[in-house]
Enzyme design. Sequence first.
Site, PDB file in Angstrom:
ATOM      1  N   GLY A  10      47.844  74.258  27.884  1.00 43.40           N
ATOM      2  CA  GLY A  10      48.348  75.637  27.929  1.00 43.40           C
ATOM      3  C   GLY A  10      48.221  76.195  29.336  1.00 43.40           C
ATOM      4  N   ASP A  74      51.910  65.642  25.471  1.00 44.13           N
ATOM      5  CA  ASP A  74      52.259  64.355  26.063  1.00 44.13           C
ATOM      6  C   ASP A  74      51.036  63.515  26.413  1.00 44.13           C
ATOM      7  OD1 ASP A  74      55.162  64.513  26.052  1.00 44.13           O
ATOM      8  OD2 ASP A  74      54.850  66.236  27.362  1.00 44.13           O
ATOM      9  N   ARG A  78      48.570  58.412  23.018  1.00 46.63           N
ATOM     10  CA  ARG A  78      49.104  58.643  21.656  1.00 46.63           C
ATOM     11  C   ARG A  78      50.408  59.400  21.816  1.00 46.63           C
ATOM     12  NH1 ARG A  78      46.593  62.371  18.920  1.00 46.63           N
ATOM     13  NH2 ARG A  78      44.896  62.799  20.324  1.00 46.63           N
ATOM     14  N   ASP A 114      40.163  70.835  28.367  1.00 46.28           N
ATOM     15  CA  ASP A 114      39.384  69.710  27.842  1.00 46.28           C
ATOM     16  C   ASP A 114      40.260  68.502  27.485  1.00 46.28           C
ATOM     17  OD1 ASP A 114      36.682  69.256  27.487  1.00 46.28           O
ATOM     18  OD2 ASP A 114      36.888  69.292  25.309  1.00 46.28           O
ATOM     19  N   GLY A 115      41.366  68.758  26.753  1.00 43.65           N
ATOM     20  CA  GLY A 115      42.234  67.668  26.285  1.00 43.65           C
ATOM     21  C   GLY A 115      42.848  66.909  27.452  1.00 43.65           C
ATOM     22  N   THR A 136      41.382  77.298  31.798  1.00 41.67           N
ATOM     23  CA  THR A 136      41.639  77.836  30.463  1.00 41.67           C
ATOM     24  C   THR A 136      41.267  79.309  30.462  1.00 41.67           C
ATOM     25  OG1 THR A 136      40.975  77.918  28.138  1.00 41.67           O
ATOM     26  CG2 THR A 136      39.389  76.945  29.624  1.00 41.67           C
ATOM     27  N   ILE A 137      42.093  80.106  29.808  1.00 45.02           N
ATOM     28  CA  ILE A 137      41.730  81.519  29.693  1.00 45.02           C
ATOM     29  C   ILE A 137      40.519  81.672  28.774  1.00 45.02           C
ATOM     30  CG2 ILE A 137      44.066  82.421  30.131  1.00 45.02           C
ATOM     31  CD1 ILE A 137      44.182  82.986  27.030  1.00 45.02           C
ATOM     32  N   ASP A 138      40.231  80.627  27.969  1.00 44.27           N
ATOM     33  CA  ASP A 138      39.167  80.756  26.961  1.00 44.27           C
ATOM     34  C   ASP A 138      37.756  80.742  27.564  1.00 44.27           C
ATOM     35  OD1 ASP A 138      41.337  80.569  25.278  1.00 44.27           O
ATOM     36  OD2 ASP A 138      40.954  78.503  24.675  1.00 44.27           O
ATOM     37  N   ASP A 140      35.702  78.337  27.936  1.00 44.96           N
ATOM     38  CA  ASP A 140      34.792  77.687  26.987  1.00 44.96           C
ATOM     39  C   ASP A 140      34.272  76.321  27.445  1.00 44.96           C
ATOM     40  OD1 ASP A 140      37.188  76.392  26.784  1.00 44.96           O
ATOM     41  OD2 ASP A 140      37.350  76.499  24.611  1.00 44.96           O
ATOM     42  N   ARG A 182      40.333  80.712  20.982  1.00 45.38           N
ATOM     43  CA  ARG A 182      40.028  79.592  20.096  1.00 45.38           C
ATOM     44  C   ARG A 182      38.661  79.790  19.441  1.00 45.38           C
ATOM     45  NH1 ARG A 182      43.639  75.267  20.295  1.00 45.38           N
ATOM     46  NH2 ARG A 182      44.245  75.190  22.466  1.00 45.38           N
ATOM     47  N   GLU A 233      40.549  85.424  17.732  1.00 47.11           N
ATOM     48  CA  GLU A 233      41.364  84.697  16.745  1.00 47.11           C
ATOM     49  C   GLU A 233      40.537  83.717  15.901  1.00 47.11           C
ATOM     50  OE1 GLU A 233      44.327  82.515  18.974  1.00 47.11           O
ATOM     51  OE2 GLU A 233      42.816  81.377  20.072  1.00 47.11           O
TER      52      GLU A 233
HETATM   53  O1  F6P Z   1      43.396  77.413  25.025  1.00 55.68           O
HETATM   54  C1  F6P Z   1      44.206  78.442  25.457  1.00 55.68           C
HETATM   55  C2  F6P Z   1      44.918  79.098  24.326  1.00 55.68           C
HETATM   56  O2  F6P Z   1      45.688  80.143  24.855  1.00 55.68           O
HETATM   57  C3  F6P Z   1      44.023  79.576  23.190  1.00 55.68           C
HETATM   58  O3  F6P Z   1      43.337  80.761  23.505  1.00 55.68           O
HETATM   59  C4  F6P Z   1      45.027  79.692  22.066  1.00 55.68           C
HETATM   60  O4  F6P Z   1      44.389  79.534  20.839  1.00 55.68           O
HETATM   61  C5  F6P Z   1      45.960  78.549  22.324  1.00 55.68           C
HETATM   62  O5  F6P Z   1      45.824  78.212  23.690  1.00 55.68           O
HETATM   63  C6  F6P Z   1      47.401  78.843  22.000  1.00 55.68           C
HETATM   64  O6  F6P Z   1      48.149  77.676  22.170  1.00 55.68           O
HETATM   65  P1  F6P Z   1      49.741  77.616  22.113  1.00 55.68           P
HETATM   66  O7  F6P Z   1      50.236  78.083  23.454  1.00 55.68           O
HETATM   67  O8  F6P Z   1      50.026  76.192  21.865  1.00 55.68           O
HETATM   68  O9  F6P Z   1      50.176  78.532  21.016  1.00 55.68           O
END
Ligand code: F6P
Length: 359
Positions: A10, A74, A78, A114-115, A136-138, A140, A182, A233
Site C-alpha cells: 500500500g 505481485d 506465489r 512487512d509483506g 506504512t501509515i500504520d 506497526d 489494521r 478499523e
Molecule cells: O497497511 C496500510 C493500510 O492502509 C491499512 O491501514 C489498511 O487496512 C490497508 O492498508 C488497506 O489496504 P487496501 O489499500 O488494499 O484497501
Amino acid sequence: MRIGVLTGGGDCPGLNAVIRAVVKTAIHQYGDTVIGFRDGFSGLIKDKTVPLDLPSVSGILPRGGTILGSSNRDNPFRYAERRNGQATQSDVSDTVVETYRKHELDCLIVIGGDGTLEIAHKFTAKGLNVIGIPKTIDNDLSATHVTFGFDTAVNTVMEAIDKIMTTAESHHRVMVVEVMGRDAGWIAISAGMAGGAHIILIPEIPFDMERIAEQIYTRKGRGKHFTVIVVAEGAKAAGGDRIIKRIVEGSSETVRLGGVGDMVARELEELTHLEARCTVLGHIQRGGTPSAFDRILSTRYGATAAVFAHEKKFDHMVALRTPDIAAVPLSEALHQMKRVPPTGGHVETARRVGISFGD
Ligand code: F6P
C-alpha cells in the site's frame, strides 16, 4: 554501482521523497546509475523499468503516492495469475533474478511494508543484494521508532476530527470516525489525542458498548451534548472479533478490515436513543503531500539506504533509532509487530486527560 529501486504494498505519503533521496545521494555522492522498477515486484517479473536520473526526481518531494507505482498482489514466490479463466499461483522468483542480472544490478532497494520486505529478504537466499526501507501509515513495525507516512496520516485524521467536532456539537450528535491501522491502534490513538476525541477504540483494548454509553451520559451530565469517538478499523468488542470487510487474494496480507465504525454508531443509537453518524476516512489517510516530519524522515531513510548500499549492508533495513538511522537485519525486523501498549505512555496520558477507551 547500479542500483534498482521499487515501491511495494500500500502506498503512503513520503514514498517519492525516499526515491528522490536515494537517487540524489547515489548520483551526487557516488556517480551511480539508478533504475526504477514499476509497480512493486511486478516490475522485476515483467521487466518494466524507468530510468531514475536527476530530472526524473525533480519536484517530487511534496508529491503523494509513488512515481514508480505500487502493487500488493505481485509476490514472485506465489505469483497469482488468471490462465484460461482459472486462478493460478506459481513461483516466478527466478524471473526476478534474471531481470536483476540482466540489468547488472549491484543492489535492489525495496521500499515497502512487512509483506514486501519479507519477499526482499527471501531474495537474499537467491543471491540478490537487497536493502529495505520500511513504510506504512500504520506505524506497526517494532524495528523502527517510526515509519514514514504515519505522521502525515495522523495529521490528516486530526484535521478530519477537527471538522467532525464542530458538526457534532451543532447537532448534539455522537460522531464516530473510523480510521485505518489494521491490527495496531497507533493512528487512532495519536490522531484521537491530537484532535481531542472523547472516546478512542483501539484493537489493543477491547471495548464494551455499555461503558461507551455511560461515558456519553457522563458527558451529557456535564452539559456536553455531543461525543466524538475515534475507532480503529481493527477494534473489537470484548469477546468479539474484528470485522472483515473483504479478502484480497494474492496479497501478502489478504484480510481487509472495515465496518466497526458503522456497527458502533448503530448500536449506540439503539442503546442511548441519541443520533449517531459514522464517517469512514478510508484511503484519504494514505494520500496527499507528506508532512515536514515525513519529508525529513523519508529523505534520511533514502539517503542512508544509498550509503548502506556502498557499505554493503545488504539484507538489512534502515530504521529510525532516534536520533540515528540504523541498519537492522531484515530477519530481525520482520514480523515484529508494534502495537499500542495498553498500559503504555500514550494510553496513560489519554486516560489522564479523561479520554475513555470504552473499557
Ligand atoms: O497497511 C496500510 C493500510 O492502509 C491499512 O491501514 C489498511 O487496512 C490497508 O492498508 C488497506 O489496504 P487496501 O489499500 O488494499 O484497501
